[in-house]
Design a protein around this motif. Structure first.
Motif, PDB file in Angstrom:
ATOM      1  N   ASN A 181       9.199  -7.438 -14.596  1.00 28.26           N
ATOM      2  CA  ASN A 181      10.279  -7.384 -14.146  1.00 28.26           C
ATOM      3  C   ASN A 181      11.298  -6.293 -13.974  1.00 28.26           C
ATOM      4  N   SER A 182      11.204  -5.491 -15.138  1.00 27.57           N
ATOM      5  CA  SER A 182      12.002  -4.391 -15.371  1.00 27.57           C
ATOM      6  C   SER A 182      11.567  -3.272 -14.346  1.00 27.57           C
ATOM      7  N   SER A 191      17.084  -6.405 -13.409  1.00 24.92           N
ATOM      8  CA  SER A 191      16.587  -7.558 -13.953  1.00 24.92           C
ATOM      9  C   SER A 191      17.211  -8.794 -13.572  1.00 24.92           C
ATOM     10  N   LYS A 192      18.474  -8.706 -14.122  1.00 27.48           N
ATOM     11  CA  LYS A 192      19.332  -9.796 -13.939  1.00 27.48           C
ATOM     12  C   LYS A 192      19.478 -10.544 -12.473  1.00 27.48           C
ATOM     13  N   THR A 193      19.676  -9.528 -11.767  1.00 29.98           N
ATOM     14  CA  THR A 193      19.693  -9.843 -10.100  1.00 29.98           C
ATOM     15  C   THR A 193      18.616 -10.663  -9.471  1.00 29.98           C
ATOM     16  N   ARG A 219      18.378 -13.968 -11.084  1.00 29.78           N
ATOM     17  CA  ARG A 219      19.252 -14.757 -10.258  1.00 29.78           C
ATOM     18  C   ARG A 219      18.622 -15.249  -8.729  1.00 29.78           C
ATOM     19  N   CYS A 220      18.202 -14.081  -8.163  1.00 28.92           N
ATOM     20  CA  CYS A 220      17.718 -14.355  -6.673  1.00 28.92           C
ATOM     21  C   CYS A 220      16.641 -15.377  -6.936  1.00 28.92           C
ATOM     22  N   PHE A 221      15.572 -15.241  -7.697  1.00 27.93           N
ATOM     23  CA  PHE A 221      14.388 -16.176  -7.913  1.00 27.93           C
ATOM     24  C   PHE A 221      14.767 -17.551  -8.175  1.00 27.93           C
ATOM     25  N   ASN A 222      15.835 -17.818  -9.154  1.00 33.71           N
ATOM     26  CA  ASN A 222      16.223 -19.187  -9.500  1.00 33.71           C
ATOM     27  C   ASN A 222      16.863 -19.700  -8.329  1.00 33.71           C
ATOM     28  N   ASN A 223      17.714 -19.106  -7.435  1.00 31.60           N
ATOM     29  CA  ASN A 223      18.414 -19.584  -6.313  1.00 31.60           C
ATOM     30  C   ASN A 223      17.625 -19.804  -5.116  1.00 31.60           C
ATOM     31  N   ASP A 228      13.570  -1.655 -11.114  1.00 29.76           N
ATOM     32  CA  ASP A 228      13.655  -0.015 -10.998  1.00 29.76           C
ATOM     33  C   ASP A 228      13.245   0.371  -9.648  1.00 29.76           C
ATOM     34  N   LYS A 229      12.140  -0.056  -9.334  1.00 29.21           N
ATOM     35  CA  LYS A 229      11.433   0.202  -7.927  1.00 29.21           C
ATOM     36  C   LYS A 229      12.242  -0.216  -6.776  1.00 29.21           C
ATOM     37  N   LEU A 230      12.926  -1.319  -6.976  1.00 32.35           N
ATOM     38  CA  LEU A 230      13.749  -1.811  -5.795  1.00 32.35           C
ATOM     39  C   LEU A 230      15.139  -1.462  -5.930  1.00 32.35           C
ATOM     40  N   PHE A 231      15.602  -0.545  -6.859  1.00 37.74           N
ATOM     41  CA  PHE A 231      16.820  -0.059  -7.196  1.00 37.74           C
ATOM     42  C   PHE A 231      17.857  -1.245  -7.450  1.00 37.74           C
TER      43      PHE A 231
END
Length: 269
Positions: free
Chosen positions: A190-191, A201-203, A206-210, A195-198
């Motif tokens: 995840n980390s 990990s928290k974001t 949140r996006c996957f859960n949403n 990094d590769k998507l700038f």
């Protein structure tokens, strides 16, 4: 018949979506009487599918059947059409007259096209008429053939997509994470993906859960297991699990049991 272990696709006709829907709909399919009779015969049978977190709609064009999703057993009448997330093992118990039309969405596709966040259908089997008008469902089911049904649905999906607001950032980010993970041979954590998507990990969490209703760790683990098991079944003699992010064969074997609930010795390949 068990997904991946057996070739369940052989009893269906498939169609990919048009280019504009390709990022949201994985495929349309319809069971074939001829192919079912050829491969299974005129008898009751089951189709077992493993978790995928992909919203799926089943339109019933034939006889009643029973649907096991997790710990819930649902009786589907001949005129019932259902939507489920496939976040658990799903098994359809079919009669010889089985005739199913399937719409399988990518994660987030249901929300992008129809405005339905898939986290709200976790562990549920709901009527397809809650997301597609009942009148349109009836029209689709009365269409003369598979191609006509696909065309009507695509016209409706495109209309809804064009009317919708531009894709939200979190739906696009989930799509980018999945694409990057797959292109990196399932190695990135995840980390590293963040990094590769700038982003952070928290974001991503949140996006996957949403969007999907589960964590990126859980979804990507399922994606890796499905991909690896498919490659193993296709060519077990040349299969190398380390190329898909596993430490060794033992790590892969344990993941198969966790994912499918059965050992590789159950595979008839």
């Amino acid at each position: 018949m068990t997904e991946i272990f057996d070739n369940i696709r052989q009893i269906y006709t498939f169609s990919g979506p048009c280019e504009e829907l390709a990022g949201y709909v994985e495929f349309f399919s319809e069971s074939s009487f001829e192919e079912t009779n050829r491969h299974i015969g005129n008898e009751c049978f089951t189709v077992k599918m493993f978790p995928s977190w992909t919203p799926t709609i089943y339109l019933n064009l034939g006889t009643p059947y029973q649907l096991s999703a997790g710990n819930t057993l649902t009786y589907i009448n001949s005129d019932d059409d259902v939507l489920l997330l496939r976040n658990n093992i799903v098994e359809r118990h079919n009669l010889p007259g089985d005739h199913i039309f399937t719409i399988k969405f990518f994660p987030g596709g249901l929300e992008a096209i129809l405005g339905i966040n898939q986290q709200y259908i976790i562990d549920k089997v709901i009527s397809a008429s809650t997301v597609i008008p009942a009148a349109l469902l009836a029209e689709i089911k009365q269409s003369p053939n598979f191609s006509a049904r696909v065309e009507k649905l695509q016209q409706y999906f495109l209309l809804k997509l064009h009317r919708a607001k531009k894709k939200t950032h979190y739906v696009q980010l989930v799509h980018d994470v999945i694409t990057l993970y797959a292109s990196g041979n399932m190695h990135h954590n995840n980390s590293q993906l963040a990094d590769k998507l700038f982003t952070t990990s928290k974001t991503i969490n949140r996006c996957f859960n949403n969007v999907i209703g589960t964590t990126p760790k859980n979804y990507l683990a399922i994606l890796r297991a499905r991909t690896a098991l498919t490659e193993y079944v296709a060519d077990k003699n040349n299969f190398d699990p380390t190329l898909l992010g596993y430490y060794d064969h033992s790590h892969f074997y344990k993941d198969v049991i966790k994912f499918t609930g059965q050992k590789l010795s159950s595979c008839a390949c």
